[in-house]
Write a protein that holds these residues in place. Structure first.
Motif, PDB file in Angstrom:
ATOM      1  N   THR A  81       0.709  -1.133  -0.042  1.00 23.63           N
ATOM      2  CA  THR A  81      -0.114  -0.045  -0.027  1.00 23.63           C
ATOM      3  C   THR A  81       0.997   1.253  -0.215  1.00 23.63           C
ATOM      4  O   THR A  81       1.983   1.250   0.060  1.00 23.63           O
ATOM      5  CB  THR A  81      -0.869  -0.045   1.149  1.00 23.63           C
ATOM      6  N   GLY A  82       0.398   2.425  -0.114  1.00 20.93           N
ATOM      7  CA  GLY A  82       0.874   3.683  -0.250  1.00 20.93           C
ATOM      8  C   GLY A  82       1.907   3.925  -1.415  1.00 20.93           C
ATOM      9  O   GLY A  82       1.283   3.654  -2.439  1.00 20.93           O
ATOM     10  N   GLU A  83       2.966   4.645  -1.400  1.00 22.60           N
ATOM     11  CA  GLU A  83       3.593   4.977  -2.585  1.00 22.60           C
ATOM     12  C   GLU A  83       4.772   3.885  -3.027  1.00 22.60           C
ATOM     13  O   GLU A  83       5.974   4.193  -2.830  1.00 22.60           O
ATOM     14  CB  GLU A  83       4.214   6.352  -2.150  1.00 22.60           C
ATOM     15  N   TRP A  84       4.427   2.712  -3.042  1.00 18.39           N
ATOM     16  CA  TRP A  84       5.289   1.774  -3.734  1.00 18.39           C
ATOM     17  C   TRP A  84       5.379   1.817  -5.271  1.00 18.39           C
ATOM     18  O   TRP A  84       4.485   2.337  -5.754  1.00 18.39           O
ATOM     19  CB  TRP A  84       5.088   0.273  -3.010  1.00 18.39           C
ATOM     20  N   ARG A  85       6.739   1.408  -5.620  1.00 16.65           N
ATOM     21  CA  ARG A  85       6.731   1.433  -7.079  1.00 16.65           C
ATOM     22  C   ARG A  85       6.294   0.096  -7.854  1.00 16.65           C
ATOM     23  O   ARG A  85       6.602  -1.143  -7.337  1.00 16.65           O
ATOM     24  CB  ARG A  85       8.171   1.670  -7.361  1.00 16.65           C
ATOM     25  N   VAL A  86       5.314   0.314  -8.688  1.00 24.00           N
ATOM     26  CA  VAL A  86       4.523  -1.007  -9.324  1.00 24.00           C
ATOM     27  C   VAL A  86       5.747  -1.541 -10.562  1.00 24.00           C
ATOM     28  O   VAL A  86       5.636  -1.003 -11.129  1.00 24.00           O
ATOM     29  CB  VAL A  86       3.273  -0.777  -9.592  1.00 24.00           C
ATOM     30  N   PRO A  87       6.027  -2.682 -10.198  1.00 23.26           N
ATOM     31  CA  PRO A  87       6.893  -3.149 -11.304  1.00 23.26           C
ATOM     32  C   PRO A  87       5.868  -3.584 -12.734  1.00 23.26           C
ATOM     33  O   PRO A  87       4.811  -3.755 -12.418  1.00 23.26           O
ATOM     34  CB  PRO A  87       7.474  -4.689 -10.932  1.00 23.26           C
ATOM     35  N   ARG A  88       6.382  -3.632 -13.845  1.00 25.57           N
ATOM     36  CA  ARG A  88       5.596  -3.958 -14.996  1.00 25.57           C
ATOM     37  C   ARG A  88       5.167  -5.335 -14.884  1.00 25.57           C
ATOM     38  O   ARG A  88       3.984  -5.645 -15.358  1.00 25.57           O
ATOM     39  CB  ARG A  88       6.470  -3.910 -16.130  1.00 25.57           C
ATOM     40  N   ARG A  89       5.729  -6.211 -14.220  1.00 27.99           N
ATOM     41  CA  ARG A  89       5.404  -7.635 -14.069  1.00 27.99           C
ATOM     42  C   ARG A  89       5.375  -8.106 -12.719  1.00 27.99           C
ATOM     43  O   ARG A  89       6.770  -8.155 -11.979  1.00 27.99           O
ATOM     44  CB  ARG A  89       6.102  -8.592 -14.882  1.00 27.99           C
ATOM     45  N   LEU A  90       4.436  -8.744 -12.168  1.00 25.99           N
ATOM     46  CA  LEU A  90       4.604  -8.942 -10.619  1.00 25.99           C
ATOM     47  C   LEU A  90       3.769 -10.481 -10.655  1.00 25.99           C
ATOM     48  O   LEU A  90       2.841 -10.665 -11.034  1.00 25.99           O
ATOM     49  CB  LEU A  90       3.642  -8.112  -9.856  1.00 25.99           C
ATOM     50  N   ARG A  91       4.620 -11.434  -9.915  1.00 20.88           N
ATOM     51  CA  ARG A  91       4.122 -12.806  -9.416  1.00 20.88           C
ATOM     52  C   ARG A  91       3.980 -12.819  -7.826  1.00 20.88           C
ATOM     53  O   ARG A  91       4.750 -12.488  -7.298  1.00 20.88           O
ATOM     54  CB  ARG A  91       5.011 -13.684 -10.208  1.00 20.88           C
ATOM     55  N   VAL A  92       2.712 -13.209  -7.768  1.00 20.78           N
ATOM     56  CA  VAL A  92       2.621 -13.375  -6.266  1.00 20.78           C
ATOM     57  C   VAL A  92       2.374 -14.690  -5.729  1.00 20.78           C
ATOM     58  O   VAL A  92       1.292 -15.455  -6.487  1.00 20.78           O
ATOM     59  CB  VAL A  92       1.179 -12.511  -5.823  1.00 20.78           C
ATOM     60  N   GLU A  93       3.115 -15.479  -4.981  1.00 20.77           N
ATOM     61  CA  GLU A  93       2.740 -16.887  -4.680  1.00 20.77           C
ATOM     62  C   GLU A  93       2.533 -16.817  -2.991  1.00 20.77           C
ATOM     63  O   GLU A  93       3.209 -16.382  -2.381  1.00 20.77           O
ATOM     64  CB  GLU A  93       3.937 -17.534  -4.863  1.00 20.77           C
TER      65      GLU A  93
END
Length: 181
Positions: A81-93
């Protein structure tokens, strides 16, 4: 009416420098005329928020694709949450735990974001900035559901999120921020 600077968190000098480098690279490749470069550089250097930069990079190819950023958890919750930098590709396990990805105040540099969810026992909530769109057709769940409360069709100049993945026992919810949050 949307005014410049009201579309996400304020930019840093580093954010502007990254876009300037991207524009200079596009000019060197012959993708921009000198006039287009000047106009886009001026807009980039005076941008206040990430939303102001979307038209500056419109029509340009994505920068070099970085590797997939992976978030993993066995029994805990994954939360961004907040001001985190979002990557173009994110994999969540995650084996046993919920996932919350709040992009509403995040730094979103890419017009298209791919999120791949691999959850055994847990649900995921993805909160998008107002105006963003999401396609959740690539999500499969055995004992749960997929709810998307945002438009699915991508719009030029607005972030678009492609959600894929598999959930054994859980659900996926994609929505905009709540007004009282």
């Amino acid at each position: 009416m949307t005014t410049p600077g009201n579309d996400g968190p304020r930019l840093s000098d580093e954010d502007r420098d990254r876009i300037v480098q991207r524009l200079q690279h596009a000019f060197a490749e012959g993708r921009l005329s000198p006039e287009e470069l000047d106009e886009r550089l001026e807009r980039a250097l005076t941008a206040i928020s990430g939303g102001d930069l979307m038209p500056v990079t419109a029509g340009l190819p994505d920068p070099v694709v970085e590797d997939v950023v992976q978030l993993r958890s066995t029994g805990g919750r994954i939360k961004r949450t907040g001001e985190w930098r979002v990557p173009r590709r994110l994999r969540v396990e995650s084996e046993y735990g919920g996932v919350v990805l709040d992009l509403s105040q995040a730094v979103v540099d890419h017009p298209r974001i791919e999120i791949d969810l691999r959850l055994a026992y847990g649900s995921a909530t993805i909160v998008l900035p107002p105006g963003a769109t999401a396609d959740v057709d690539g999500v499969a769940t055995e004992w749960g559901g997929v709810t998307c409360k945002v438009p699915a069709r991508a719009h030029p100049g607005r972030p678009h999120v492609q959600v894929t993945g598999e959930l054994a026992y859980g659900s996926v919810r994609v929505r905009y921020p709540r007004p009282w949050s």
